[in-house]
Write a protein that holds these residues in place. Sequence first.
Motif, PDB file in Angstrom:
ATOM      1  N   MET A 105    -123.549   5.080  31.146  1.00  0.00           N
ATOM      2  CA  MET A 105    -122.755   6.155  31.912  1.00  0.00           C
ATOM      3  C   MET A 105    -121.589   6.629  31.377  1.00  0.00           C
ATOM      4  O   MET A 105    -121.343   7.799  31.390  1.00  0.00           O
ATOM      5  CB  MET A 105    -122.271   5.442  33.323  1.00  0.00           C
ATOM      6  CG  MET A 105    -121.360   6.600  34.286  1.00  0.00           C
ATOM      7  SD  MET A 105    -120.685   5.501  35.615  1.00  0.00           S
ATOM      8  CE  MET A 105    -119.229   4.866  34.543  1.00  0.00           C
ATOM      9  N   LEU A 106    -120.815   5.802  30.636  1.00  0.00           N
ATOM     10  CA  LEU A 106    -119.685   6.331  29.962  1.00  0.00           C
ATOM     11  C   LEU A 106    -120.101   7.268  28.753  1.00  0.00           C
ATOM     12  O   LEU A 106    -119.411   8.323  28.518  1.00  0.00           O
ATOM     13  CB  LEU A 106    -118.972   5.025  29.124  1.00  0.00           C
ATOM     14  CG  LEU A 106    -118.069   4.028  30.175  1.00  0.00           C
ATOM     15  CD1 LEU A 106    -117.502   2.860  29.501  1.00  0.00           C
ATOM     16  CD2 LEU A 106    -116.849   5.059  30.913  1.00  0.00           C
ATOM     17  N   ARG A 107    -121.115   6.922  27.815  1.00  0.00           N
ATOM     18  CA  ARG A 107    -121.358   7.661  26.867  1.00  0.00           C
ATOM     19  C   ARG A 107    -122.069   8.804  27.141  1.00  0.00           C
ATOM     20  O   ARG A 107    -121.820  10.095  26.633  1.00  0.00           O
ATOM     21  CB  ARG A 107    -122.212   6.634  25.619  1.00  0.00           C
ATOM     22  CG  ARG A 107    -121.638   5.825  25.239  1.00  0.00           C
ATOM     23  CD  ARG A 107    -122.293   4.973  24.312  1.00  0.00           C
ATOM     24  NE  ARG A 107    -122.963   5.939  23.235  1.00  0.00           N
ATOM     25  CZ  ARG A 107    -122.471   6.273  22.201  1.00  0.00           C
ATOM     26  NH1 ARG A 107    -121.517   6.000  21.793  1.00  0.00           N
ATOM     27  NH2 ARG A 107    -123.161   7.348  21.221  1.00  0.00           N
ATOM     28  N   LYS A 133    -117.173   8.609  23.824  1.00  0.00           N
ATOM     29  CA  LYS A 133    -117.930   7.964  22.943  1.00  0.00           C
ATOM     30  C   LYS A 133    -117.518   6.917  22.041  1.00  0.00           C
ATOM     31  O   LYS A 133    -118.361   6.437  21.121  1.00  0.00           O
ATOM     32  CB  LYS A 133    -118.361   9.188  21.876  1.00  0.00           C
ATOM     33  CG  LYS A 133    -119.069  10.501  22.491  1.00  0.00           C
ATOM     34  CD  LYS A 133    -120.582   9.944  23.043  1.00  0.00           C
ATOM     35  CE  LYS A 133    -121.222  11.502  23.457  1.00  0.00           C
ATOM     36  NZ  LYS A 133    -122.831  11.340  23.839  1.00  0.00           N
ATOM     37  N   SER A 134    -116.403   6.460  22.471  1.00  0.00           N
ATOM     38  CA  SER A 134    -115.935   5.326  21.428  1.00  0.00           C
ATOM     39  C   SER A 134    -116.697   4.098  21.721  1.00  0.00           C
ATOM     40  O   SER A 134    -116.933   3.410  20.464  1.00  0.00           O
ATOM     41  CB  SER A 134    -114.250   5.116  21.441  1.00  0.00           C
ATOM     42  OG  SER A 134    -114.191   4.337  22.566  1.00  0.00           O
ATOM     43  N   GLY A 138    -111.243   6.689  17.160  1.00  0.00           N
ATOM     44  CA  GLY A 138    -112.732   6.724  17.842  1.00  0.00           C
ATOM     45  C   GLY A 138    -113.256   8.279  17.703  1.00  0.00           C
ATOM     46  O   GLY A 138    -114.158   8.386  18.293  1.00  0.00           O
ATOM     47  N   ALA A 139    -112.202   8.866  17.006  1.00  0.00           N
ATOM     48  CA  ALA A 139    -112.940  10.309  16.701  1.00  0.00           C
ATOM     49  C   ALA A 139    -114.122  10.506  15.856  1.00  0.00           C
ATOM     50  O   ALA A 139    -114.594  11.455  15.811  1.00  0.00           O
ATOM     51  CB  ALA A 139    -111.673  11.157  16.212  1.00  0.00           C
ATOM     52  N   ALA A 140    -114.198   9.438  15.101  1.00  0.00           N
ATOM     53  CA  ALA A 140    -115.264   9.360  14.035  1.00  0.00           C
ATOM     54  C   ALA A 140    -116.752   9.531  14.835  1.00  0.00           C
ATOM     55  O   ALA A 140    -116.862   8.705  15.754  1.00  0.00           O
ATOM     56  CB  ALA A 140    -115.201   8.282  13.223  1.00  0.00           C
ATOM     57  N   GLN A 141    -117.449  10.436  14.562  1.00  0.00           N
ATOM     58  CA  GLN A 141    -118.747  10.601  14.968  1.00  0.00           C
ATOM     59  C   GLN A 141    -119.993  10.066  14.275  1.00  0.00           C
ATOM     60  O   GLN A 141    -120.031  10.403  13.112  1.00  0.00           O
ATOM     61  CB  GLN A 141    -119.083  12.076  15.388  1.00  0.00           C
ATOM     62  CG  GLN A 141    -118.084  12.830  16.534  1.00  0.00           C
ATOM     63  CD  GLN A 141    -118.642  14.216  16.871  1.00  0.00           C
ATOM     64  OE1 GLN A 141    -118.903  14.880  16.254  1.00  0.00           O
ATOM     65  NE2 GLN A 141    -118.774  14.111  18.425  1.00  0.00           N
ATOM     66  N   LEU A 199    -123.350  12.439  18.447  1.00  0.00           N
ATOM     67  CA  LEU A 199    -123.499  13.950  18.593  1.00  0.00           C
ATOM     68  C   LEU A 199    -124.183  14.411  19.768  1.00  0.00           C
ATOM     69  O   LEU A 199    -124.892  13.760  20.397  1.00  0.00           O
ATOM     70  CB  LEU A 199    -124.290  14.226  17.460  1.00  0.00           C
ATOM     71  CG  LEU A 199    -123.932  13.868  15.866  1.00  0.00           C
ATOM     72  CD1 LEU A 199    -124.691  14.455  14.993  1.00  0.00           C
ATOM     73  CD2 LEU A 199    -122.546  14.376  15.771  1.00  0.00           C
ATOM     74  N   GLU A 200    -123.819  15.635  20.462  1.00  0.00           N
ATOM     75  CA  GLU A 200    -124.679  15.989  21.675  1.00  0.00           C
ATOM     76  C   GLU A 200    -125.461  17.187  21.349  1.00  0.00           C
ATOM     77  O   GLU A 200    -125.221  17.905  20.250  1.00  0.00           O
ATOM     78  CB  GLU A 200    -123.398  16.909  22.532  1.00  0.00           C
ATOM     79  CG  GLU A 200    -122.327  15.827  23.133  1.00  0.00           C
ATOM     80  CD  GLU A 200    -122.866  15.065  24.216  1.00  0.00           C
ATOM     81  OE1 GLU A 200    -124.059  15.182  24.511  1.00  0.00           O
ATOM     82  OE2 GLU A 200    -122.096  14.315  24.502  1.00  0.00           O
ATOM     83  N   PHE A 201    -126.613  16.989  22.072  1.00  0.00           N
ATOM     84  CA  PHE A 201    -127.561  18.277  21.696  1.00  0.00           C
ATOM     85  C   PHE A 201    -128.066  18.878  22.665  1.00  0.00           C
ATOM     86  O   PHE A 201    -128.963  19.638  23.041  1.00  0.00           O
ATOM     87  CB  PHE A 201    -128.999  17.441  21.048  1.00  0.00           C
ATOM     88  CG  PHE A 201    -128.584  16.895  19.668  1.00  0.00           C
ATOM     89  CD1 PHE A 201    -128.643  17.651  18.504  1.00  0.00           C
ATOM     90  CD2 PHE A 201    -127.981  15.510  19.469  1.00  0.00           C
ATOM     91  CE1 PHE A 201    -128.263  17.196  17.209  1.00  0.00           C
ATOM     92  CE2 PHE A 201    -127.781  14.963  18.329  1.00  0.00           C
ATOM     93  CZ  PHE A 201    -128.007  15.844  17.242  1.00  0.00           C
ATOM     94  N   GLY A 202    -127.328  18.862  23.891  1.00  0.00           N
ATOM     95  CA  GLY A 202    -127.527  19.595  25.039  1.00  0.00           C
ATOM     96  C   GLY A 202    -128.597  19.235  25.997  1.00  0.00           C
ATOM     97  O   GLY A 202    -129.548  17.979  25.672  1.00  0.00           O
ATOM     98  N   PRO A 203    -128.909  19.642  26.974  1.00  0.00           N
ATOM     99  CA  PRO A 203    -129.973  19.497  28.136  1.00  0.00           C
ATOM    100  C   PRO A 203    -131.228  19.241  27.610  1.00  0.00           C
ATOM    101  O   PRO A 203    -132.053  18.745  28.214  1.00  0.00           O
ATOM    102  CB  PRO A 203    -129.581  20.060  29.357  1.00  0.00           C
ATOM    103  CG  PRO A 203    -129.098  21.557  28.733  1.00  0.00           C
ATOM    104  CD  PRO A 203    -128.119  21.131  27.574  1.00  0.00           C
TER     105      PRO A 203
END
Lengths: 160, 794
Positions: A28-30, A36-37, B37-40, B45-49
Amino acid sequence: MMKKSISFQLNKEMRTIDVSPNEGLLEMLRDRIGVKSPKCGCDRGDCGTCTVVIDGKTVRSCLVLAIEVDGSELTTLEGVMNQGQINPLQQMFLDKNVFQCGFCAPGMILSATELLEKHPHPTREQVQEGLAGNLCRCTGYTPIIDAVLEHGGCKGGCRE
Amino acid sequence: MAAAKGGAVSDELEKKIDFKVIGKSAVRVDGKAKISGAAQYINDLEFGPGLLFAEIVESPHAYARIKKIDTSKAEKVTGVVKVVSGKEFPFRFGLYMHDRYVFAQDHVRFVGEQVAAVIARTPAIAKKAARLVRVEYDVLEPVLDVEAALQDDAPLIHPELAKYQHVPWFFPKKNSNIAHFRKVRKGDMNDGFKSADFIFEDTYTVPRYAHCSIETHGAVGLFDHSRRLTVWAASQSPHTQRHLFAEALAPLGITHKDVRVIAPFVGGGFGGKAGVSMEILAAALATTVQGNPVKVMWSRAQEFYNTYQRQGVVAKMRVGVKKDGTITALEQKLHWDAGAYVEYGANVVNAAGLSATGPYRIPNVSIDSVCVYTNLPPGGPYRGFGYSEFIFGLESHLNEIAKKLQLDPVEFRLKNAIAEGDTLNYGGKMNPSGLQECIRKAAQEIEWGKKTVSSDPKKATGKGFALFWKAPAMPPNASSTAFLKFNEDGSLNVLVSAMEIGQGFLTVMAQIAGEVLGIPVEKIRVETPDTDRNPYEWQTVASHITWSTGNAVKKAAIDAREQIFDTVSRALGKDRDSLYLEDESVKSKREPAFGLKLRDFVINGIMMKDGTWRGGPIVARGMFMPEFASAISDPETSQGGKPNVHYTVGASAIEIEVDRETGKVRIPKVVLAVDCGKVLNPDLLKGQVTGGMVQGLATVLFEDMRFSDEGKLLNANFTDYKIPTAMDVPDEIVSIFVEHAQPDGPFGARGVGEHTMIPAAPIIANAIEDALGIRLKSMPITAERVALALLDRK
């Protein structure tokens, strides 16, 4: 399955969201809130990289159902910053170059924070125990332990 | 800094000792991203719906013929977009040998091998539908043991081996399970053993191990409607992956130009995320659902059984020695359990074979390093790349020899240690090395010779010692490149394609550029790559990146510097030879009053009196390829080539306390002394020593991969496969750096990332022998094994 509306504080902000009874907190959080942490390293509570703080206690979010946090206060690494700046413990970790790949860092920092709240001037053994639930494969833990001890005011560890 | 013997000291080190950035513990350039926590990472990564999810249908058998795959039920599930199996991708691929498939074709060769995939709208639907794919198998008798696989009547795991394409330095034996046979012959073995007073013979075994990065493998592929394939991957090898994707998918009309790999931060690599393993699935599956991104994330269990594993080895050795401890001959027979596919693992076998004498001067050498197919998961690269494996047996055996000759194990090693200019196993000469100094310093730090006694009668104490060495294992033409570009405020972007996998690569590249250009590290941005934007790099493996990419970045910085001097001398009439860079400015040795800030001209140039401009944006490039290297040599002896660019050497020592009843080992102190040339960042190097040592100690003290009689991995999780926690670290880990410059390294540096885990197993084995008088010849040496050995002795 019937969804249920839950409300909780996340990093000092009130959130309301509909969750399925079988939905995991980490998921849920992510995936739904976009925090995302907390990471997924094993999905069975072994590695601690999904650590979050619920009502003042560190918890492995992969083992918690989202529905269980209704009415709780949640903190993730995003919530321990000081007005957009890193806090003194984070600064210590930064200055000492303690982390390598950084994947365990969010969970490790939350566990170290809890440990220092419990034992502001910890012994080496207390730090080792406090961090034992967070696996790290890069650092050999020693730089992290040393930095927490130094933050606690005693290089090498305080006496009981 | 000590001067190298033989005078081969890097000019730079001699001329310049007042480095501004090099040799300092600069704070990591990726530090803030990682502690905030900024490191991805790939899964952030987000890829959308439109994102689709793939679930893999896996083989339950170690060896079987696929009779039929029925996907009809899975295809009917709402939310399933596509079900894919081997028939869509009948292509072979691989890094050094094309023996691997996207999906199993007619046979499955290990438990967990990918047979089919279900692509669906959600992970839950994909998982549910994957269970509905029916696969019928003819189950075959698996070959699970390396010696069994070498029998004449053993079933052939790859009957078509002779047809496989491979690099010219591999020697497969047709109609056998031997995928590669590396033979090294130096001197005369008859003479060697004849001139020996004693010959000592023994066998040591090392099982398989898992990397256990905390981040599992993951990749997302997108094949868009213009037929452009983009893959985001947790990767040590973006360009090599692009190349292998393009090669493997060429039958679909995909070319290199169409393929792009984007690599975010990686949550631990250790070799596991090098080459191409599961990433091929994201690339291939994407082509079946054009226009939709598709994600493949490995679970922790899959991470254990379907990436690469560290190969097991059975090492039989015979060593000839004179009474005074001079080693006259070494024979090593290394039989590697390389698993079902060896496209990468065969090169581990190759590298170990070339170097299996360890860092010793041995005139007569015979090494057979044999890469053997078995029906276990594919072997492959793991930090140490074969050296950890043979060093366990070799350093255990040499310790036993010293004891039998009544020689001190440290003196015995000092007597035989390799030095600069000595002849290597394949004929070349050893590079500058402070091995003697490492041995002496490690011995001194552990107080070698001083017996410690525990106050607890239940505890025995002991000390162990071992040497290590390793060379980068890579193709001779593995190369690195770099681009540099300035911003308006004089800050700098360094574009490289080697990967930050935790080792601190990005930071060290910023230090190298900063040193040449007089720019502080805080004003330099170095990030993880996108193969479309960043220049070529082979792979981030082999401990060769600091050296190789470091050279490329240094050359690019020198290129930038020359452009800067050119602009300034042209526009302002300054004597070019008098110019130098310092404090983000161009200065002149002749005119102390002159100083021009970089920010004043590196983008916009310098305006002339008539209003025209000179110069313009500074864009620089650098490239490094070791043009002296060659992998071609006599297949019967390995003589004649120059396969290794340099060896990094060192010594390690440990003090342990072992419980006489439980066998549990406590470590008050461990020391590692290494000569990696000029130390570029002491903090980061110390991080490599501490982390590598703990990872190495875990392979000997805790980790233990167990397979069932049917070849199924039994402990594919962190509950049953124990890696160390913060409770399990030595009380003290001491790093000692000896600096004999690498003549062709950036500021004299050479590689070090893998080396720090290599000696961990034999120092423990030797310390246990010292403490208890028990020689354990198989890894791991867990508390249970020690306790059982103690019981056996009673």
